[in-house]
Design an enzyme around this catalytic site. Structure first.
Site, PDB file in Angstrom:
ATOM      1  N   GLY A  10       0.817  -1.210   0.000  1.00  0.00           N
ATOM      2  CA  GLY A  10       0.000   0.000   0.000  1.00  0.00           C
ATOM      3  C   GLY A  10       0.847   1.253   0.000  1.00  0.00           C
ATOM      4  N   GLY A  12      -0.562   4.304   0.187  1.00  0.00           N
ATOM      5  CA  GLY A  12      -1.455   5.379   0.645  1.00  0.00           C
ATOM      6  C   GLY A  12      -0.771   6.156   1.765  1.00  0.00           C
ATOM      7  CG  PHE A  13      -2.777   9.336   3.795  1.00  0.00           C
ATOM      8  CD1 PHE A  13      -2.172  10.571   3.684  1.00  0.00           C
ATOM      9  CD2 PHE A  13      -4.014   9.154   3.201  1.00  0.00           C
ATOM     10  CE1 PHE A  13      -2.779  11.608   2.991  1.00  0.00           C
ATOM     11  CE2 PHE A  13      -4.629  10.181   2.509  1.00  0.00           C
ATOM     12  CZ  PHE A  13      -4.008  11.415   2.404  1.00  0.00           C
ATOM     13  CD  GLU A 174     -14.891  17.539   3.448  1.00  0.00           C
ATOM     14  OE1 GLU A 174     -14.363  16.709   2.704  1.00  0.00           O
ATOM     15  OE2 GLU A 174     -14.275  18.165   4.334  1.00  0.00           O
ATOM     16  CD  GLN A 319      -2.161  14.101  10.907  1.00  0.00           C
ATOM     17  OE1 GLN A 319      -1.298  13.554  11.583  1.00  0.00           O
ATOM     18  NE2 GLN A 319      -1.853  14.970   9.968  1.00  0.00           N
TER      19      GLN A 319
HETATM   20  C1  LIG Z   1     -13.692  10.164   0.162  1.00  0.00           C
HETATM   21  C2  LIG Z   1     -12.799  10.152   1.385  1.00  0.00           C
HETATM   22  C3  LIG Z   1     -12.574  11.326   2.090  1.00  0.00           C
HETATM   23  C4  LIG Z   1     -11.754  11.323   3.220  1.00  0.00           C
HETATM   24  N1  LIG Z   1     -11.530  12.490   3.891  1.00  0.00           N
HETATM   25  C5  LIG Z   1     -10.678  12.515   4.920  1.00  0.00           C
HETATM   26  C6  LIG Z   1     -10.353  13.735   5.575  1.00  0.00           C
HETATM   27  O1  LIG Z   1     -10.871  14.804   5.222  1.00  0.00           O
HETATM   28  N2  LIG Z   1      -9.466  13.703   6.605  1.00  0.00           N
HETATM   29  C7  LIG Z   1      -8.876  12.526   7.007  1.00  0.00           C
HETATM   30  O2  LIG Z   1      -8.051  12.546   7.916  1.00  0.00           O
HETATM   31  N3  LIG Z   1      -9.170  11.368   6.436  1.00  0.00           N
HETATM   32  C8  LIG Z   1     -10.045  11.322   5.398  1.00  0.00           C
HETATM   33  N4  LIG Z   1     -10.340  10.141   4.786  1.00  0.00           N
HETATM   34  C9  LIG Z   1      -9.786   8.900   5.328  1.00  0.00           C
HETATM   35  C10 LIG Z   1      -8.334   8.725   4.909  1.00  0.00           C
HETATM   36  O3  LIG Z   1      -8.205   8.925   3.521  1.00  0.00           O
HETATM   37  C11 LIG Z   1      -7.905   7.322   5.294  1.00  0.00           C
HETATM   38  O4  LIG Z   1      -8.033   7.186   6.686  1.00  0.00           O
HETATM   39  C12 LIG Z   1      -6.456   7.061   4.881  1.00  0.00           C
HETATM   40  O5  LIG Z   1      -6.339   7.107   3.479  1.00  0.00           O
HETATM   41  C13 LIG Z   1      -5.985   5.721   5.408  1.00  0.00           C
HETATM   42  O6  LIG Z   1      -4.670   5.511   4.990  1.00  0.00           O
HETATM   43  P1  LIG Z   1      -4.171   4.027   4.671  1.00  0.00           P
HETATM   44  O7  LIG Z   1      -2.728   4.134   4.366  1.00  0.00           O
HETATM   45  O8  LIG Z   1      -4.624   3.102   5.735  1.00  0.00           O
HETATM   46  O9  LIG Z   1      -4.999   3.620   3.383  1.00  0.00           O
HETATM   47  P2  LIG Z   1      -5.036   4.314   1.959  1.00  0.00           P
HETATM   48  O10 LIG Z   1      -4.558   5.700   2.001  1.00  0.00           O
HETATM   49  O11 LIG Z   1      -6.405   4.041   1.450  1.00  0.00           O
HETATM   50  O12 LIG Z   1      -3.994   3.467   1.116  1.00  0.00           O
HETATM   51  C14 LIG Z   1      -4.176   2.113   0.848  1.00  0.00           C
HETATM   52  C15 LIG Z   1      -3.324   1.773  -0.353  1.00  0.00           C
HETATM   53  O13 LIG Z   1      -3.272   0.369  -0.471  1.00  0.00           O
HETATM   54  C16 LIG Z   1      -3.448  -0.001  -1.807  1.00  0.00           C
HETATM   55  N5  LIG Z   1      -4.018  -1.349  -1.798  1.00  0.00           N
HETATM   56  C17 LIG Z   1      -5.189  -1.743  -1.279  1.00  0.00           C
HETATM   57  N6  LIG Z   1      -5.361  -3.056  -1.436  1.00  0.00           N
HETATM   58  C18 LIG Z   1      -4.258  -3.505  -2.082  1.00  0.00           C
HETATM   59  C19 LIG Z   1      -3.849  -4.783  -2.559  1.00  0.00           C
HETATM   60  N7  LIG Z   1      -4.592  -5.872  -2.384  1.00  0.00           N
HETATM   61  N8  LIG Z   1      -2.676  -4.873  -3.196  1.00  0.00           N
HETATM   62  C20 LIG Z   1      -1.895  -3.786  -3.394  1.00  0.00           C
HETATM   63  N9  LIG Z   1      -2.238  -2.555  -2.969  1.00  0.00           N
HETATM   64  C21 LIG Z   1      -3.394  -2.415  -2.317  1.00  0.00           C
HETATM   65  C22 LIG Z   1      -4.387   1.052  -2.363  1.00  0.00           C
HETATM   66  O14 LIG Z   1      -4.277   1.141  -3.773  1.00  0.00           O
HETATM   67  C23 LIG Z   1      -3.906   2.299  -1.652  1.00  0.00           C
HETATM   68  O15 LIG Z   1      -2.915   2.980  -2.390  1.00  0.00           O
HETATM   69  C24 LIG Z   1     -11.168  10.109   3.648  1.00  0.00           C
HETATM   70  C25 LIG Z   1     -11.396   8.927   2.948  1.00  0.00           C
HETATM   71  C26 LIG Z   1     -12.202   8.945   1.809  1.00  0.00           C
HETATM   72  C27 LIG Z   1     -12.438   7.683   1.053  1.00  0.00           C
END
Ligand SMILES: Cc1cc2nc3c(=O)[nH]c(=O)nc-3n(C[C@H](O)[C@H](O)[C@H](O)COP(=O)(O)OP(=O)(O)OC[C@H]3O[C@@H](n4cnc5c(N)ncnc54)[C@H](O)[C@@H]3O)c2cc1C
Length: 436
Positions: A10, A12-13, A174, A319
């Site tokens: 992943g 993502g964040f 939003e 965060q």
């Molecule tokens: C529409 C929306 C609005 C939001 N607004 C806010 C906000 O205003 N403020 C805030 O703090 N939070 C907000 N959030 C929540 C925030 O975006 C998430 O809490 C954050 O992205 C979580 O980070 P993460 O790294 O866990 O997952 P993510 O950032 O979702 O990253 C997960 C990554 O894993 C990858 N992945 C998933 N499954 C697989 C797999 N099987 N194989 C390979 N790669 C994979 C994905 O492609 C992605 O790049 C929002 C979420 C959404 C959907």
């Protein structure tokens, strides 16, 4: 001696923060993501409502990490983890179940939509988690106006221009605010047969108030603001049905061609891959150093992890994911370099914000509660600061200034594919008369 290998699933964040925290670690870091980009999900609704273009909220992961020589980025979908052999299995365009060995593993695979057991809703009410989802919602919204303009029967305009958003959390609120501004200002003078100002936006939620993570006074302020923008807010009832004709809620049908799901989320299947204990939502229960019980080499961070602090689960916000990703990276660094391990993880809550249309946001941080223009400025500054690159910060800032003063949106395009469809082409050929 070969360097230890750290696999991060992943970008993502959480995953990106972990990779960056490992930049000086004498190790091979392999980051696997199924998309080639890091997505700034908090601004997805701005792509869906045509304020920003997709490329303004997403950046190729390998571009962000281009200077980090110890990190390799792989485009692939992870499908499983073999804990005994210490392998992650991934698939790409032409291979299935490719094993990648790890010494340390960080799972940061995020979350997807949850339809609360009603997966049949998805066909009619797509969610908003990916860039493709946001572009598809934008297509549907803009298409609805085009269909209404082409429709000569005015009695059908109202149904075509009814937009229903299900879920009054930050995303729904939003999105409703941004949609209201799009309709009432940007599109105002461009249509001849329909008046976009008569479009109807309905925001539904089973909760008794909007923005439940916020205090009651802030949710009330947000609701009033939405109503001032012309959004109908209906609370306290769950949706009974969603179909091609719209939504049924509390026994009433709301006819609509554009229904968007902005409600719940479900974690990635990381718990199933690992076959470990999960919470009720399906998130992996992790320890105070973010590792999985009995597997000190496996860490789970962000939306796919369940972590309790002071007796409460941490929320699924960016965060939390960033702080956990950074922590897991630092902990692994300390183990590899023989330094002292950091103290158990503790989340530092910097506050929560949600924007409602133009010039208005709500902000809650510990004892501070703000609503209005000041909170809106803070919202804009914080979101700009957390975009992945300086070029995104600059283009988004300029776009916002342009939109603020002119009302014009950055990317009002309906992008659909008109290429040949193999099945249809074959069908058409079979209908052709045979030439003797
Ligand atoms: C529409 C929306 C609005 C939001 N607004 C806010 C906000 O205003 N403020 C805030 O703090 N939070 C907000 N959030 C929540 C925030 O975006 C998430 O809490 C954050 O992205 C979580 O980070 P993460 O790294 O866990 O997952 P993510 O950032 O979702 O990253 C997960 C990554 O894993 C990858 N992945 C998933 N499954 C697989 C797999 N099987 N194989 C390979 N790669 C994979 C994905 O492609 C992605 O790049 C929002 C979420 C959404 C959907």
């Amino acid at each position: 001696m070969e360097q230890p290998r750290i696999v991060i699933v992943g970008g993502g964040f959480g995953g990106l923060a972990a990779a960056k925290a490992l930049r000086n670690t004498p190790a091979q870091v392999i980051l696997i993501d199924r998309t080639n980009h890091h997505l700034f999900q908090p601004l997805l609704y701005q792509v869906a409502t045509a304020v920003l273009a997709p490329g303004q909220i997403a950046t190729p992961i390998r571009n962000i990490l281009r200077k980090q020589k110890n990190c390799t980025v792989i485009l692939g979908e992870v499908t499983g983890v073999d804990k005994e052999r210490k392998c992650v299995l991934f698939s790409d365009a032409d291979r299935q179940g490719v094993p990648v060995h790890y010494d340390y593993l960080i799972l940061a695979s995020g979350a997807t939509h949850s339809y609360f057991g009603h997966n049949e809703f998805e066909e009619f009410a797509p969610g908003m988690k990916s860039l493709a989802d946001a572009v598809s919602s934008r297509n549907r919204i803009l298409q609805a106006f085009e269909e209404a303009e082409a429709e000569e029967d005015p009695s059908r305009h109202r149904d075509l221009l009814t937009f229903v958003l299900i879920g009054a959390g930050p995303t729904g609120v939003e999105m409703a605010g941004a949609l209201a501004i799009l309709i009432r200002s940007t599109l105002k003078s461009e249509f001849r047969r329909v008046d976009p100002a008569h479009a109807r936006i309905v925001l539904l939620d089973m909760a008794p108030r909007v923005l439940t993570p916020f205090s009651e006074d802030l949710s009330e302020a947000a609701k009033r603001r939405l109503e001032k923008l012309g959004v109908e807010v209906r609370l306290g009832h769950s949706v009974d049905r969603i179909d091609a004709d719209g939504v049924v809620v509390a026994g009433e049908r709301i006819v609509s061609k554009t229904v968007i799901w902005t409600a719940g989320v479900a974690p990635s299947p990381a718990g199933k891959w690992l076959n470990v204990e999960i919470d009720r939502a399906g998130r992996v229960r992790i320890q105070h150093d973010l590792s999985v019980p009995e597997h000190p080499e496996v860490f789970v961070v962000g939306d796919t992890a369940a972590f309790e602090q002071d007796g409460k689960p941490l929320p699924g916000v960016a965060q939390v994911a960033m702080q956990q990703g950074r922590y897991a990276g630092k902990l692994i660094h300390s183990r590899i370099t023989g330094h002292k391990a950091p103290a158990p993880f503790r989340y530092f809550d910097k506050g929560t914000m949600a924007v409602v249309g133009k010039n208005f946001a709500v902000l809650q941080s510990h004892q501070i509660r703000l609503s209005g223009f000041g909170a809106w400025l803070a919202w804009a500054a914080v979101h700009l600061q957390f975009l992945a690159t300086s070029s995104l910060r600059l283009t988004v800032f300029l776009q916002w200034v342009w939109t603020y003063f002119t009302g014009q949106r950055g990317s009002r395009l309906i992008v659909t594919h008109h290429g040949p469809q193999p099945a249809k082409a074959a069908e058409d050929t079979s209908r052709k008369p045979a030439v003797a």
